[in-house]
Design an enzyme around this catalytic site. Structure first.
Site, PDB file in Angstrom:
ATOM      1  N   HIS A   1     -15.283 -68.736  10.905  1.00 49.66           N
ATOM      2  CA  HIS A   1     -16.437 -68.771  11.479  1.00 49.66           C
ATOM      3  C   HIS A   1     -17.462 -68.142  10.444  1.00 49.66           C
ATOM      4  O   HIS A   1     -16.537 -67.372   8.647  1.00 49.66           O
ATOM      5  CB  HIS A   1     -16.962 -67.937  12.644  1.00 49.66           C
ATOM      6  CG  HIS A   1     -16.943 -66.775  12.408  1.00 49.66           C
ATOM      7  ND1 HIS A   1     -15.548 -66.536  12.983  1.00 49.66           N
ATOM      8  CD2 HIS A   1     -17.771 -65.644  12.575  1.00 49.66           C
ATOM      9  CE1 HIS A   1     -15.673 -65.210  12.384  1.00 49.66           C
ATOM     10  NE2 HIS A   1     -16.611 -64.848  12.548  1.00 49.66           N
TER      11      HIS A   1
ATOM     12  N   SER B   1     -21.046 -66.322   8.669  1.00 52.02           N
ATOM     13  CA  SER B   1     -21.501 -64.719   9.306  1.00 52.02           C
ATOM     14  C   SER B   1     -22.566 -64.659   7.882  1.00 52.02           C
ATOM     15  O   SER B   1     -22.826 -65.062   6.980  1.00 52.02           O
ATOM     16  CB  SER B   1     -20.580 -63.981   9.843  1.00 52.02           C
ATOM     17  OG  SER B   1     -19.824 -63.246   8.966  1.00 52.02           O
TER      18      SER B   1
ATOM     19  N   SER C   1      -8.211 -34.808   9.350  1.00 55.70           N
ATOM     20  CA  SER C   1      -9.462 -34.733   8.683  1.00 55.70           C
ATOM     21  C   SER C   1      -8.916 -35.318   7.384  1.00 55.70           C
ATOM     22  O   SER C   1      -8.651 -35.698   6.682  1.00 55.70           O
ATOM     23  CB  SER C   1     -10.085 -33.716   9.159  1.00 55.70           C
ATOM     24  OG  SER C   1     -11.824 -33.347   9.303  1.00 55.70           O
TER      25      SER C   1
ATOM     26  N   HIS D   1      -3.395 -32.312  13.058  1.00 59.59           N
ATOM     27  CA  HIS D   1      -4.668 -33.613  13.633  1.00 59.59           C
ATOM     28  C   HIS D   1      -5.197 -34.326  12.093  1.00 59.59           C
ATOM     29  O   HIS D   1      -4.616 -33.065  11.324  1.00 59.59           O
ATOM     30  CB  HIS D   1      -5.760 -32.750  14.308  1.00 59.59           C
ATOM     31  CG  HIS D   1      -6.347 -31.504  13.925  1.00 59.59           C
ATOM     32  ND1 HIS D   1      -5.725 -30.571  14.016  1.00 59.59           N
ATOM     33  CD2 HIS D   1      -8.261 -31.968  13.252  1.00 59.59           C
ATOM     34  CE1 HIS D   1      -6.629 -29.953  13.646  1.00 59.59           C
ATOM     35  NE2 HIS D   1      -7.933 -30.326  12.596  1.00 59.59           N
TER      36      HIS D   1
END
Length: 988
Positions: A535, A537, A679, A677
Site C-alpha cells: 500500500h 504512504s 541499555s 538488563h
C-alpha cells in the site's frame, strides 16, 4: 561497497586456528586494582584477539595526530575489520578518520627515529616518508612491522632494509598493503631475506580512491625464493589478483593458516596436499570449479571455506579430513554432496546455503553435533525441467515505462503494470496484475518537517520524504518503491514508512538506478533504497548504525556485531522463558574529538554499545558482554583505576559510572562484564575524576553537526536578499558559485545544531519579509534543518512598512521562539552565550526611490584625510601607500583600531586578492576618520611605527611635510604669511 554476511566473519575465525602456534606460551595476568571489582584473568587468547591487541596498542600513536579531519579519500573498507591479523586501523572506521595517503606524497626527507626496545639505532631517513607525526617506533618493534596504515607503505620496507637490516632480520610479524605497484615490487625483493617471519599479510582493499571505491591489490605472483620463509605459520594474501597458487607456497612446511580470499584462482595444483600442517584454509570469493583429490591429505585441517566460488561437486577424498570442524560451501553450484562426508566425525558446522542441493545425504544425520545451514536450496523439489522452446511469433511481454517531469505529479497504471521513473532518480515498479483496472496515482516530495520525519538516536536523513497517494489503495502484488538517497560513509541505509500514525523500518535492498533516469543529466545512476510494499504512504531513506538482531529463546544464543567482531553477547540457557528480540548497535567515536572535548589527552574509549530488547524485561540469568578495550590499552599495561564502565539512560540522557557495581574482568584485549538488563554501555579510560559529566558532553556532541548562516544581496537587484543556512562543509562551494551574482557579508561563525532541530530566522531593526510564504510564521522564517539536505531558502527582504530612508538591519537565528519586543540597544550590545540565540548577521538594503524603485547606497566622495594644518593625505596618497603594505595589512589594521570582525569580513570578501584586501582595510579606516577631527595622518604614522613599518611611516611624514610646505607657500602668495608662520610655530 555492499558486503555479504559471510564476508564479515571470514577472517575472524582464522586467528582461532593459529593462536596456539603464534602466541604459544603467552599468559594473562591476574591482579586486583585498589579494592575494585576488576580482575585480569589468565586467558588463552586466540590469534585474532592477541594480534588485534598488539596492533591496537600502536593505533593511537600512529593515527592520533596523523589523521586530518578535512581528508576523506582513503579510509579502510569495512571488510578489513575482520582480519585474522588486524591492522593498526581495524577499529577506526568512523567518518572523522581520513586518508593517510595524501601525506605520503607531499612530505619529503622526513626523519623518524627507530626507538624499539631492542635497538637504539641511528635516525632513519625515509623517502617517501611516513605521514606527519608517525614515528617509526610506533610501527616497528622487536618482532613486528606494520606498513599498511597508509597508502604506499610497502615502499618503506626496502628503505628500512638498506638502513637497519639487522633489526629487520628478527621480524616475526609483517603487514603490507598491495595497492602500490612500485612499493610492492621492492618489498617482494626484501621478503626472502626475512627468514624469521612467522606471520605475513599482503592485502588489497586497504584504502579507497577519491570515488569511494576500494583500491585493488596488485599482487599476481611470488618469486621462487619465497620458499626460504620456512618458519611461516600465517599467510594472508586476500583481495589481490592471483590467478593460481604460487608453487613456492607448497614448500612451506609449517604453514598453518592460509587466506587467499577474493583473488582470481580457478584451480588448485594437484600436489596441494603437501601443506600437511595446514589447519585453516580460506579460498572464499575465487573462481574455483573443482577441488583436487590431494585435498584429502590435509589431515590437520580444521576449517575450510570455499564459499562464493563455482564449485559443482566435491571430491570423495574430502571424507579423509578427520579433524575438520567447520566447512563452508555457500554460494556455489553444488548439486549433491559425497557420501564420504559421513566420515567427518569432528564436523560441527556445515554451511551449504545458496546452492542447488535437492537432497542432503542421510549419512550427515548420523553426526549428532553437526549444525546445518541449508537455506536457499531447492530441498525436496523435483529436478527443474528444461525450459520450453519459445513460441514462434510471440512477442515477449515488456512492462511499459513512464518518465515523469518535475511538474507532472500524477500518472496512470494499468493492469499490465508500469515502470515509473520519478524526477531525481526515484523509481516505482508496478508488476503486471497488481491492479484490476487502470488507476490514477500521485506522488509528491515533502520538505523535511517533524510531521513527516521521525529520526531515532544517531540516525541521519538521506532523502526527502516521498509521499505516494492515495494512501488507502491496496495492491494485489507487491510494488517496488525505490527512493534515491545521498551517499553515506558509515552505518547502513534503510527505508522508513509512515502510515499516518507511526513509522516503521522496512526490509531494504540497495542498488543503482537506471542510467536513463539519473539524478543529473549525463551523470551516474542514482543510489536507490528499495523495498516491496502492498500500500502507499510516506517513505524516506535514513542511515543508522549497523543493527544486529537475534531472536532469543530459552536455549540461549550468541550475538556478534558485524561492525566490530570483537563485540559479543553471550546469552546462557534459561536466560528467558518467552522469546525476545535482541538488538545491538555499535557507534564508533573519534578519539581526537573526545580528547579535545574533555580536555584529557590521555582519554581513550571503546565503541558505544546500544542494546535493546522486546519485551523490555530483566533477564533471568546474567548476560555476558565482551567489548574491546580502548585503543592503545591492554590488560597487561593499563592502570585499571582509570578504567570506567558507563551506563547510559537513552530516555533521560544521563550517564552513570557503574564500574564499582559490576564485576569487570579484563583480559589481554577485552573487557568482560555481566548485566541483567539492557541499555547503553560505554568503556572509558581517562585520568579525570568526574567522568559522567565529560561523557554527557561528548555524547551530546555526537548528535550535533555544524552549520553556517549566510546573507547575500543580489548585485543586479539590491532589493533581493538571499538568506541561506548550510552545512559547514558546503559553505565554501556555495559562496563561490554565487559570488558572480551576489554580494554580502561573510558567513556567520559555526553553530552547533541537532539533527532535525527547529529554529527561526527573525528580522530586526526595520526589516520585513514577504508573509505569504508557507514557512513564514508571524513574519519569521521557520526552519527544520537536516544535515544531509541543502536546505536553501531564498527570501525577499524589504524595509518594514512606513520605513523611510536607507535600511540597515540584521537577521538573527533563534532556537524556539524569538524574544518578544527586542530593543534595538539590546540587539546591538548583546554578547556571550544565549540558550536561544544562535547567530546574527548584518545586512543592508538600499534607500527606496520612487523613480527606479531602489538606488545603490554608499557612493563615497574621494577620501582626503586630515587638513593642511595638521597633516593632509589625498586618496591618491592612500592608493600609493596601500601598494606597499602587503602581508602586514592585518597588524596595521589592528593598530589602526579596526575590530577583528571587520578584518575577518575583509579577508573573507577578498581572500584571493591581496591588493583589494589591503585597499578595503585602509579605506574602511579612512572612511571612519571623516568625523574624527584633525590628526588622522599622525594616527596612521603611529600605526605604521607600531606595526614595524618605519619605512611607510617616514614616507607618510614626507608626504605630510610636503603638503604643509605647499600650504605655507600658498598662504604667502595671498598675503597671509604672518598667520601661516604663526601656525607653523604652533605646530612645531
Amino acid at each position: 561497497m555492499e558486503r555479504n554476511g559471510d564476508e564479515d566473519s571470514v577472517l575472524e575465525e582464522a586467528g582461532d586456528q593459529t593462536a596456539s602456534r603464534l602466541e604459544d606460551g603467552e599468559a594473562g595476568v591476574t591482579s586486583t586494582a585498589h579494592n575494585r571489582s576488576i580482575h585480569v584473568v589468565a586467558c588463552g587468547e586466540t590469534l585474532e584477539n592477541q594480534n588485534e591487541h598488539k596492533s591496537r596498542e600502536t593505533r593511537l600513536n600512529v593515527l592520533h595526530d596523523a589523521v586530518s579531519k578535512d581528508q576523506a579519500a582513503a579510509v579502510l573498507p569495512e571488510e578489513d575489520a575482520h582480519s585474522a591479523f588486524p591492522s593498526v586501523m581495524d577499529t577506526c572506521c568512523n567518518p572523522s578518520i581520513s586518508s593517510l595517503s595524501s601525506c605520503s606524497s607531499s612530505l619529503q626527507n622526513m626523519k623518524f627515529s627507530s626507538s624499539s626496545s631492542s635497538s637504539c639505532g641511528p635516525v632513519v631517513s625515509l623517502t617517501p616518508p611516513l605521514p606527519p607525526s608517525v614515528e617509526l617506533s610506533a610501527l616497528l618493534t622487536e618482532t613486528r612491522l606494520t606498513l599498511d596504515v597508509y597508502q604506499g607503505g610497502a615502499g618503506v620496507l626496502p628503505l628500512l632494509w638498506r638502513s637497519i637490516p639487522e633489526q629487520l632480520r628478527g621480524l616475526q610479524y609483517l603487514r603490507l598493503g598491495s595497492e602500490d605497484h612500485s612499493g610492492l615490487d621492492g618489498a617482494l625483493d626484501v621478503l626472502p631475506h626475512l627468514t624469521g617471519l612467522r606471520s605475513l599479510t599482503i592485502r588489497g582493499h586497504r584504502f579507497y580512491d577519491p570515488q569511494g571505491e576500494p583500491l585493488p591489490g596488485l599482487l599476481t605472483t611470488f618469486p621462487s625464493s619465497f620458499s626460504t620463509l620456512s618458519h611461516l605459520i600465517h599467510l594472508d594474501l586476500s583481495f589481490n589478483q592471483l590467478i593460481s597458487l604460487p608453487s613456492c607456497l607448497l614448500a612451506l612446511p609449517e604453514l598453518s593458516t592460509l587466506l587467499l580470499c577474493h583473488n582470481r584462482i580457478s584451480a588448485l595444483p594437484p600436489d596441494f596436499g603437501h601443506l600437511l600442517s595446514l589447519t585453516y584454509l580460506s579460498l572464499m570469493g575465487n573462481e574455483l570449479v573443482s577441488l583436487p583429490s590431494s585435498l584429502g591429505q590435509l589431515k590437520a585441517l580444521q576449517t575450510l571455506d570455499v564459499s562464493h566460488n563455482l564449485l559443482q561437486e566435491l571430491p570423495d577424498e574430502i571424507g579423509f579430513l578427520g579433524e575438520l570442524v567447520r566447512l563452508v560451501l555457500s554460494h556455489n553450484k553444488l548439486k549433491q554432496l559425497p557420501e564420504s562426508m559421513g566420515s567427518l566425525c569432528c564436523l560441527r558446522e556445515l554451511v551449504i546455503y545458496s546452492n542447488d542441493l535437492r537432497l542432503v545425504p542421510e549419512c550427515l544425520n548420523q553426526l549428532p553435533l553437526l549444525k546445518l545451514d541449508v537455506r536457499d536450496n531447492p530441498l525436496g523439489k523435483p529436478p527443474t525441467p528444461p525450459p520450453l522452446p519459445p513460441i514462434p511469433d510471440q512477442a515477449e511481454a515488456k512492462i511499459p515505462e513512464s518518465h515523469l517531469r518535475l511538474n507532472q505529479h500524477s500518472f496512470c497504471v494499468s493492469p499490465a503494470g508500469c515502470h515509473v521513473f520519478l524526477p531525481g532518480g526515484g523509481e516505482l515498479l508496478f508488476p503486471p496484475g497488481c491492479l484490476t483496472k487502470t488507476t490514477k496515482l500521485r506522488w509528491a516530495e515533502k520538505r523535511p518537517d517533524r510531521k513527516w520525519v521521525l529520526l531515532e538516536e544517531h540516525d541521519i536523513l538521506l532523502s526527502r520524504p516521498l509521499e505516494l497517494r492515495p494512501h488507502g489503495i491496496t495492491f494485489l502484488k507487491p510494488v517496488e518503491v525505490c527512493v534515491p538517497y545521498h551517499r553515506t560513509k558509515r552505518g547502513e541505509v534503510v527505508l522508513r514508512s509512515y502510515d499516518g500514525r507511526s513509522w516503521s523500518t522496512l526490509p531494504t535492498n540497495l542498488r543503482r538506478g537506471s542510467d536513463v533516469s539519473s539524478s543529473h543529466p549525463g551523470g551516474r545512476a542514482a543510489r536507490l533504497a528499495c523495498c516491496l510494499v502492498s500500500h502507499f504512504s510516506w517513505f524516506m531513506a535514513v542511515s543508522r548504525p549497523v543493527q544486529d538482531s537475534v531472536s532469543l529463546t530459552s536455549a540461549g544464543a550468541l550475538l556478534v556485531s558485524r561492525s566490530d567482531p570483537g563485540i559479543k553477547l553471550h546469552f546462557p540457557p534459561d536466560a528467558t522463558v518467552q522469546t525476545r528480540s535482541i538488538t545491538l548497535q555499535v557507534l564508533q567515536v573519534s578519539e581526537t574529538e573526545v580528547q579535545a572535548l574533555c580536555g584529557d589527552p590521555q582519554a581513550r574509549l571503546s565503541p558505544l554499545l546500544c542494546l535493546s530488547q522486546t519485551p523490555n524485561l530483566h533477564f533471568l540469568q546474567p548476560i555476558k558482554v565482551q567489548i574491546p578495550l580502548p585503543a592503545g590499552i591492554t590488560g597487561h599495561t593499563a592502570d585499571l583505576t582509570h578504567l570506567h564502565l558507563l551506563h547510559g539512560d537513552p530516555t533521560a540522557q544521563t550517564w552513570t559510572d557503574i564500574t564499582s557495581q559490576v564485576s569487570l574482568y579484563v583480559t589481554h584485549l577485552y573487557a568482560i562484564f555481566y548485566i541483567t538488563h539492557f541499555s547503553w554501555y560505554w568503556l572509558w579510560y581517562t585520568t579525570q575524576r568526574c567522568v559522567s559529566g565529560a561523557v554527557r558532553k561528548v555524547y551530546q556532541r555526537l548528535k550535533q553537526f555544524k552549520v553556517q548562516f549566510l546573507v547575500l544581496q543580489r548585485k543586479s537587484d539590491p532589493s533581493q536578499v538571499l538568506l541561506q543556512c548550510l552545512p559547514a562543509n558546503k559553505i565554501e562551494g556555495r559562496v563561490l558559485s554565487l559570488s558572480e551574482c551576489y554580494d554580502g557579508p561573510q558567513p556567520s561563525d559555526l553553530c552547533d545544531l541537532l539533527e532535525g532541530e527547529q529554529f527561526y530566522a527573525g528580522f530586526e531593526r526595520g526589516l520585513d519579509i514577504s508573509a505569504d510564504r508557507p514557512d513564514c510564521i508571524e513574519g519569521r522564517l521557520s526552519f527544520v534543518f537536516y544535515s544531509s539536505l541543502k536546505n536553501l531558502k531564498e527570501v525577499y527582504i524589504c524595509p518594514a512598512e512606513g520605513q523611510k530612508g536607507a535600511v540597515r538591519g540584521q537577521v538573527s537565528f533563534y532556537r524556539g521562539d524569538i524574544p518578544s519586543n527586542l530593543p534595538e540597544e539590546v540587539a546591538r550590545k548583546r554578547k556571550g552565550l544565549d540558550s536561544q540565540w544562535l547567530t546574527t548577521l548584518p545586512l543592508r538594503l538600499p534607500a527606496p526611490n520612487s523613480e527606479n524603485g531602489f538606488i545603490r547606497e554608499e557612493q563615497y566622495p574621494p577620501l582626503n584625510l586630515g587638513d593642511p594644518e595638521s597633516g593632509y593625505l589625498t586618496e591618491s596618497n592612500l592608493l600609493s601607500i596601500s601598494l606597499q603594505i602587503g602581508q602586514d595589512w592585518r597588524v596595521i589594521g589592528l593598530h589602526l583600531g579596526l575590530s577583528y570582525q571587520d578584518l575577518e569580513r575583509i579577508q573573507y570578501k577578498n581572500k584571493d586578492n591581496l591588493g583589494a584586501l589591503v585597499l578595503d582595510m585602509l579605506f574602511l579606516w579612512a572612511r571612519g576618520q571623516r568625523n574624527a577631527g584633525p590628526g588622522a595622518a599622525s594616527r596612521l604614522v603611529a600605526a605604521m611605527i607600531e606595526s614595524g613599518r618605519r619605512d611607510l611611516a617616514d614616507e607618510i611624514e614626507d608626504i605630510v611635510n610636503l603638503g604643509r610646505k605647499k600650504y605655507s607657500d600658498s598662504l604667502k602668495r595671498v598675503g597671509l604669511e604672518a598667520e601661516g608662520s604663526s601656525l607653523e610655530e604652533v605646530q612645531q
